[in-house]
Design a protein around this motif. Sequence first.
Motif, PDB file in Angstrom:
ATOM      1  N   GLN A   1       0.855  -1.184   0.000  1.00  0.00           N
ATOM      2  CA  GLN A   1       0.000   0.000   0.000  1.00  0.00           C
ATOM      3  C   GLN A   1       0.886   1.226   0.000  1.00  0.00           C
ATOM      4  OE1 GLN A   1      -3.121  -2.269   2.887  1.00  0.00           O
ATOM      5  NE2 GLN A   1      -3.593  -0.131   2.511  1.00  0.00           N
ATOM      6  N   SER A   2       0.452   2.250  -0.710  1.00  0.00           N
ATOM      7  CA  SER A   2       1.330   3.376  -1.025  1.00  0.00           C
ATOM      8  C   SER A   2       1.784   4.146   0.198  1.00  0.00           C
ATOM      9  CB  SER A   2       0.641   4.327  -2.005  1.00  0.00           C
ATOM     10  OG  SER A   2      -0.653   4.675  -1.527  1.00  0.00           O
ATOM     11  N   SER A   3       0.955   4.200   1.234  1.00  0.00           N
ATOM     12  CA  SER A   3       1.327   4.974   2.420  1.00  0.00           C
ATOM     13  C   SER A   3       0.954   4.204   3.672  1.00  0.00           C
ATOM     14  CB  SER A   3       0.603   6.328   2.445  1.00  0.00           C
ATOM     15  OG  SER A   3       0.855   7.063   1.271  1.00  0.00           O
ATOM     16  N   ARG A   4       1.747   4.320   4.727  1.00  0.00           N
ATOM     17  CA  ARG A   4       1.366   3.741   6.012  1.00  0.00           C
ATOM     18  C   ARG A   4       0.503   4.721   6.807  1.00  0.00           C
ATOM     19  NH1 ARG A   4       3.751  -0.654   8.112  1.00  0.00           N
ATOM     20  NH2 ARG A   4       1.868  -0.571   9.364  1.00  0.00           N
ATOM     21  N   TYR A   5       0.830   6.015   6.675  1.00  0.00           N
ATOM     22  CA  TYR A   5       0.082   7.047   7.392  1.00  0.00           C
ATOM     23  C   TYR A   5      -0.195   8.210   6.447  1.00  0.00           C
ATOM     24  CZ  TYR A   5       1.736   4.528  11.502  1.00  0.00           C
ATOM     25  OH  TYR A   5       2.008   3.551  12.423  1.00  0.00           O
ATOM     26  N   LEU A   6      -1.431   8.726   6.536  1.00  0.00           N
ATOM     27  CA  LEU A   6      -1.824   9.894   5.750  1.00  0.00           C
ATOM     28  C   LEU A   6      -2.644  10.820   6.626  1.00  0.00           C
ATOM     29  CD1 LEU A   6      -3.158   8.715   2.230  1.00  0.00           C
ATOM     30  CD2 LEU A   6      -1.169  10.162   2.686  1.00  0.00           C
ATOM     31  N   VAL A   7      -2.402  12.118   6.474  1.00  0.00           N
ATOM     32  CA  VAL A   7      -3.246  13.109   7.133  1.00  0.00           C
ATOM     33  C   VAL A   7      -3.775  14.045   6.052  1.00  0.00           C
ATOM     34  CG1 VAL A   7      -3.388  14.949   8.851  1.00  0.00           C
ATOM     35  CG2 VAL A   7      -1.886  12.978   9.258  1.00  0.00           C
ATOM     36  N   LYS A   8      -5.079  14.144   5.956  1.00  0.00           N
ATOM     37  CA  LYS A   8      -5.715  14.971   4.926  1.00  0.00           C
ATOM     38  C   LYS A   8      -6.744  15.894   5.580  1.00  0.00           C
ATOM     39  CE  LYS A   8      -3.645  13.101   1.380  1.00  0.00           C
ATOM     40  NZ  LYS A   8      -2.755  13.917   0.492  1.00  0.00           N
ATOM     41  N   ARG A   9      -7.085  16.935   4.849  1.00  0.00           N
ATOM     42  CA  ARG A   9      -8.081  17.886   5.342  1.00  0.00           C
ATOM     43  C   ARG A   9      -9.456  17.552   4.789  1.00  0.00           C
ATOM     44  NH1 ARG A   9      -6.023  21.978   8.113  1.00  0.00           N
ATOM     45  NH2 ARG A   9      -3.836  22.536   7.844  1.00  0.00           N
ATOM     46  N   THR A  10     -10.466  17.913   5.517  1.00  0.00           N
ATOM     47  CA  THR A  10     -11.848  17.738   5.074  1.00  0.00           C
ATOM     48  C   THR A  10     -12.044  18.377   3.705  1.00  0.00           C
ATOM     49  OG1 THR A  10     -12.629  17.774   7.362  1.00  0.00           O
ATOM     50  CG2 THR A  10     -14.251  18.210   5.645  1.00  0.00           C
ATOM     51  N   GLY A  11     -12.678  17.598   2.806  1.00  0.00           N
ATOM     52  CA  GLY A  11     -12.947  18.103   1.464  1.00  0.00           C
ATOM     53  C   GLY A  11     -11.897  17.741   0.435  1.00  0.00           C
ATOM     54  N   GLU A  12     -10.739  17.291   0.871  1.00  0.00           N
ATOM     55  CA  GLU A  12      -9.691  16.919  -0.076  1.00  0.00           C
ATOM     56  C   GLU A  12     -10.061  15.622  -0.794  1.00  0.00           C
ATOM     57  OE1 GLU A  12      -5.909  17.600   2.590  1.00  0.00           O
ATOM     58  OE2 GLU A  12      -5.307  17.461   0.487  1.00  0.00           O
ATOM     59  N   LYS A  13      -9.533  15.445  -1.994  1.00  0.00           N
ATOM     60  CA  LYS A  13      -9.652  14.192  -2.722  1.00  0.00           C
ATOM     61  C   LYS A  13      -8.451  13.335  -2.341  1.00  0.00           C
ATOM     62  CE  LYS A  13     -10.876  12.410  -7.288  1.00  0.00           C
ATOM     63  NZ  LYS A  13     -11.244  12.763  -8.676  1.00  0.00           N
ATOM     64  N   VAL A  14      -8.716  12.102  -1.947  1.00  0.00           N
ATOM     65  CA  VAL A  14      -7.659  11.249  -1.429  1.00  0.00           C
ATOM     66  C   VAL A  14      -7.567   9.980  -2.271  1.00  0.00           C
ATOM     67  CG1 VAL A  14      -6.800   9.996   0.583  1.00  0.00           C
ATOM     68  CG2 VAL A  14      -8.114  12.106   0.911  1.00  0.00           C
ATOM     69  N   PHE A  15      -6.357   9.601  -2.604  1.00  0.00           N
ATOM     70  CA  PHE A  15      -6.102   8.374  -3.359  1.00  0.00           C
ATOM     71  C   PHE A  15      -5.286   7.406  -2.490  1.00  0.00           C
ATOM     72  CE2 PHE A  15      -7.432   9.599  -7.633  1.00  0.00           C
ATOM     73  CZ  PHE A  15      -7.420  10.983  -7.558  1.00  0.00           C
ATOM     74  N   LEU A  16      -5.790   6.204  -2.338  1.00  0.00           N
ATOM     75  CA  LEU A  16      -5.037   5.145  -1.684  1.00  0.00           C
ATOM     76  C   LEU A  16      -4.745   4.080  -2.725  1.00  0.00           C
ATOM     77  CD1 LEU A  16      -7.035   4.732   1.673  1.00  0.00           C
ATOM     78  CD2 LEU A  16      -5.140   6.266   1.160  1.00  0.00           C
ATOM     79  N   GLU A  17      -3.455   3.744  -2.843  1.00  0.00           N
ATOM     80  CA  GLU A  17      -3.033   2.817  -3.876  1.00  0.00           C
ATOM     81  C   GLU A  17      -2.644   1.470  -3.279  1.00  0.00           C
ATOM     82  OE1 GLU A  17      -3.472   5.808  -6.795  1.00  0.00           O
ATOM     83  OE2 GLU A  17      -3.084   3.664  -7.062  1.00  0.00           O
ATOM     84  N   CYS A  18      -2.944   0.432  -4.027  1.00  0.00           N
ATOM     85  CA  CYS A  18      -2.621  -0.931  -3.605  1.00  0.00           C
ATOM     86  C   CYS A  18      -2.085  -1.695  -4.804  1.00  0.00           C
ATOM     87  CB  CYS A  18      -3.859  -1.615  -3.053  1.00  0.00           C
ATOM     88  SG  CYS A  18      -3.639  -3.357  -2.616  1.00  0.00           S
ATOM     89  N   VAL A  19      -0.988  -2.416  -4.591  1.00  0.00           N
ATOM     90  CA  VAL A  19      -0.387  -3.207  -5.659  1.00  0.00           C
ATOM     91  C   VAL A  19      -0.109  -4.609  -5.136  1.00  0.00           C
ATOM     92  CG1 VAL A  19       1.576  -3.460  -7.221  1.00  0.00           C
ATOM     93  CG2 VAL A  19       0.677  -1.185  -6.712  1.00  0.00           C
TER      94      VAL A  19
END
Lengths: 115, 112
Positions: free
Chosen positions: A6-24
């Motif tokens: 998975q592309s990231s172990r930890y992510l912090v995003k703001r409300t309203g942002e578009k978020v992409f989580l990748e898996c290979v």
Amino acid sequence: DVKVTQSSRYLVKRTGEKVFLECVQDMDHENMFWYRQDPGLGLRLIYFSYDVKMKEKGDIPEGYSVSREKKERFSLILESASTNQTSMYLCASSLADRGLNFEQYFGPGTRLTVT
Amino acid sequence: GESVGLHLPTLSVQEGDNSIINCAYSNSASDYFIWYKQESGKGPQFIIDIRSNMDKRQGQRVTVLLNKTVKHLSLQIAATQPGDSAVYFCAEASGGYNKLIFGAGTRLAVHP
């Protein structure tokens, strides 16, 4: 050994942002899955895919979409992140062997915090 | 650290004792069951599985028992070790596409 990354172990995003989580996955598995994991609720299926460009809704698809353009890659998209999407997200893959083996192989997870 | 399992039932055992983790499943049509172990900071890992035409299956130090009459599954761990400390999930499967339905999980805490 099957490897699901998975592309990231930890992510912090703001409300309203578009978020992409990748898996290979590297084992040529047909099936791929996205779950979210919350305390006391176990793993809940968001979406799954049984082939390239094919997708099916799981139990909690609202607020999420997915993309599978290549067999090895399955992306989870949060169109407009909200605080109630703060969670651990787990990706998994499995063979499509018509019911002989249901084992799913999991990635390490992405801990997403939406502020 | 991870917050997984904050509100989970916990089984506390002494090192060397046997552990039994129980799971009730919901769908009488489920024909495959699987146990996963999740250590802190990691994704779930396969432990053992069983099909509905069996009532017992053994692995290395682990045994899964299936009682279809009462829709109950258990995982027995012999001679529990500190490395067995984790959250354990049961899951059931039925139908196509290899979908699994997971239970809420049980935390196993092994004390020296």
